[in-house]
Design a protein around this motif. Structure first.
Motif, PDB file in Angstrom:
ATOM      1  N   TYR A 289      14.791   3.534 -50.001  1.00 12.18           N
ATOM      2  CA  TYR A 289      13.867   4.196 -49.764  1.00 12.18           C
ATOM      3  C   TYR A 289      12.806   4.649 -51.220  1.00 12.18           C
ATOM      4  CZ  TYR A 289      11.520   8.714 -50.869  1.00 12.18           C
ATOM      5  OH  TYR A 289      10.387   9.952 -51.068  1.00 12.18           O
ATOM      6  N   ASP A 290      11.110   3.926 -50.885  1.00  6.71           N
ATOM      7  CA  ASP A 290      10.812   3.884 -52.051  1.00  6.71           C
ATOM      8  C   ASP A 290       9.791   5.163 -52.486  1.00  6.71           C
ATOM      9  OD1 ASP A 290       8.704   3.089 -53.670  1.00  6.71           O
ATOM     10  OD2 ASP A 290       7.138   1.337 -52.833  1.00  6.71           O
ATOM     11  N   PRO A 291       9.730   5.582 -53.486  1.00 10.54           N
ATOM     12  CA  PRO A 291       9.334   6.675 -54.054  1.00 10.54           C
ATOM     13  C   PRO A 291       7.861   6.564 -54.213  1.00 10.54           C
ATOM     14  CG  PRO A 291      10.560   5.687 -55.664  1.00 10.54           C
ATOM     15  CD  PRO A 291      11.302   5.113 -54.605  1.00 10.54           C
ATOM     16  N   LEU A 292       7.514   5.604 -54.559  1.00 10.70           N
ATOM     17  CA  LEU A 292       6.385   5.988 -54.965  1.00 10.70           C
ATOM     18  C   LEU A 292       5.612   5.797 -53.515  1.00 10.70           C
ATOM     19  CD1 LEU A 292       6.067   3.279 -57.375  1.00 10.70           C
ATOM     20  CD2 LEU A 292       5.851   6.070 -57.882  1.00 10.70           C
ATOM     21  N   ASP A 293       5.765   5.099 -52.561  1.00 13.56           N
ATOM     22  CA  ASP A 293       4.988   5.128 -51.315  1.00 13.56           C
ATOM     23  C   ASP A 293       5.795   6.344 -50.120  1.00 13.56           C
ATOM     24  OD1 ASP A 293       2.912   2.975 -51.737  1.00 13.56           O
ATOM     25  OD2 ASP A 293       4.898   1.584 -51.178  1.00 13.56           O
ATOM     26  N   LYS A 294       6.805   6.537 -50.719  1.00 12.46           N
ATOM     27  CA  LYS A 294       8.164   7.570 -50.393  1.00 12.46           C
ATOM     28  C   LYS A 294       7.831   7.186 -49.124  1.00 12.46           C
ATOM     29  CE  LYS A 294       6.416  11.619 -52.937  1.00 12.46           C
ATOM     30  NZ  LYS A 294       6.142  13.017 -53.559  1.00 12.46           N
ATOM     31  N   THR A 295       7.878   6.197 -48.248  1.00  9.73           N
ATOM     32  CA  THR A 295       8.711   5.964 -46.959  1.00  9.73           C
ATOM     33  C   THR A 295       9.848   4.907 -47.148  1.00  9.73           C
ATOM     34  OG1 THR A 295       7.945   3.474 -48.139  1.00  9.73           O
ATOM     35  CG2 THR A 295       6.281   4.974 -46.638  1.00  9.73           C
TER      36      THR A 295
ATOM     37  N   PRO B  86      14.570  11.430 -31.864  1.00  7.72           N
ATOM     38  CA  PRO B  86      14.400  10.486 -32.273  1.00  7.72           C
ATOM     39  C   PRO B  86      15.009  10.641 -33.650  1.00  7.72           C
ATOM     40  CG  PRO B  86      12.437  11.552 -33.526  1.00  7.72           C
ATOM     41  CD  PRO B  86      13.152  12.252 -31.442  1.00  7.72           C
ATOM     42  N   LEU B  87      15.499   9.294 -34.047  1.00  7.74           N
ATOM     43  CA  LEU B  87      16.372   9.246 -35.309  1.00  7.74           C
ATOM     44  C   LEU B  87      15.421   9.929 -37.061  1.00  7.74           C
ATOM     45  CD1 LEU B  87      18.536   7.722 -37.201  1.00  7.74           C
ATOM     46  CD2 LEU B  87      17.453   5.819 -37.230  1.00  7.74           C
ATOM     47  N   GLN B  88      16.163   9.937 -37.361  1.00  3.79           N
ATOM     48  CA  GLN B  88      14.747  10.336 -38.478  1.00  3.79           C
ATOM     49  C   GLN B  88      15.747  10.017 -40.126  1.00  3.79           C
ATOM     50  OE1 GLN B  88      14.866  15.258 -38.581  1.00  3.79           O
ATOM     51  NE2 GLN B  88      12.145  14.624 -37.738  1.00  3.79           N
ATOM     52  N   LEU B  89      14.465   9.633 -41.190  1.00  4.43           N
ATOM     53  CA  LEU B  89      15.558   9.007 -42.256  1.00  4.43           C
ATOM     54  C   LEU B  89      14.911  10.016 -43.768  1.00  4.43           C
ATOM     55  CD1 LEU B  89      14.662   5.483 -42.279  1.00  4.43           C
ATOM     56  CD2 LEU B  89      17.491   5.961 -41.664  1.00  4.43           C
ATOM     57  N   TYR B  90      15.727  10.051 -44.359  1.00  5.10           N
ATOM     58  CA  TYR B  90      15.239  11.181 -44.746  1.00  5.10           C
ATOM     59  C   TYR B  90      15.723  10.877 -46.723  1.00  5.10           C
ATOM     60  CZ  TYR B  90      15.873  14.753 -42.207  1.00  5.10           C
ATOM     61  OH  TYR B  90      15.946  15.624 -40.548  1.00  5.10           O
ATOM     62  N   GLY B  91      14.353  10.987 -47.524  1.00  5.01           N
ATOM     63  CA  GLY B  91      14.602   9.713 -48.990  1.00  5.01           C
ATOM     64  C   GLY B  91      15.276  11.495 -49.692  1.00  5.01           C
TER      65      GLY B  91
END
Length: 153
Positions: A4-10, A145-150
């Motif tokens: 997880y990239d907290p700067l890009d939130k991706t 669909p699969l969801q990914l959470y930061g």
């Protein structure tokens, strides 16, 4: 590896990860699929604390601490079973420290002189792992669909 990239939130896929400081390796089994060849890599004690509060749908098998030579004092990285994490704060100074107890050793990160008056708070212990509620999150089990959470911010 998903990172997880907290700067890009991706969330990005990487073939490797570089770790500079202590971290935690949490061995997990998915309650949804039964897959046991999974692990979560957590970068600090606070993230471990939050993971135990909010991660649902997984059974935690083991928590280990990975320490660099700068923390362990050895010539190589070490991976040891985590026993407890304690936050220690000075009563007469603004200094603080984090105490990590593993199956092999005890590590202190921070400037607090432990001989002075202090207060402490345990943020992880073996009891926390026993109390961990691994009930599946009903929203996660819903088809789709699969969801990914930061991390929550």
């Amino acid at each position: 590896m998903l990172v997880y990239d907290p700067l890009d939130k991706t969330v990005r896929a990487w073939f490797h990860a570089e770790i500079e400081g202590p971290c935690f390796v949490v061995t997990i089994t998915s309650l949804e699929t039964g897959e046991s060849n999974r692990a979560a890599l957590l970068d600090c004690a606070y993230t471990l604390y939050r993971y135990l509060l909010f991660a649902k749908g997984v059974e935690i098998k083991q928590i280990q601490m990975m320490c660099p030579p700068s923390v362990s004092g050895r010539s190589h990285w070490v991976l040891e079973d985590l026993v407890s994490v304690t936050i220690v704060e000075g009563l007469e100074s603004p200094d603080s420290a984090v105490m990590y107890r593993t199956s092999e050793s005890m590590y202190k990160i921070g400037e607090l002189d432990l001989r002075k008056k202090k207060r402490s708070r345990i943020i992880y212990s073996a009891q926390h792992l026993q109390d961990y509620d691994s009930k599946p999150n009903p929203q996660r089990l819903a088809p789709g669909p699969l969801q990914l959470y930061g991390p929550m911010q």
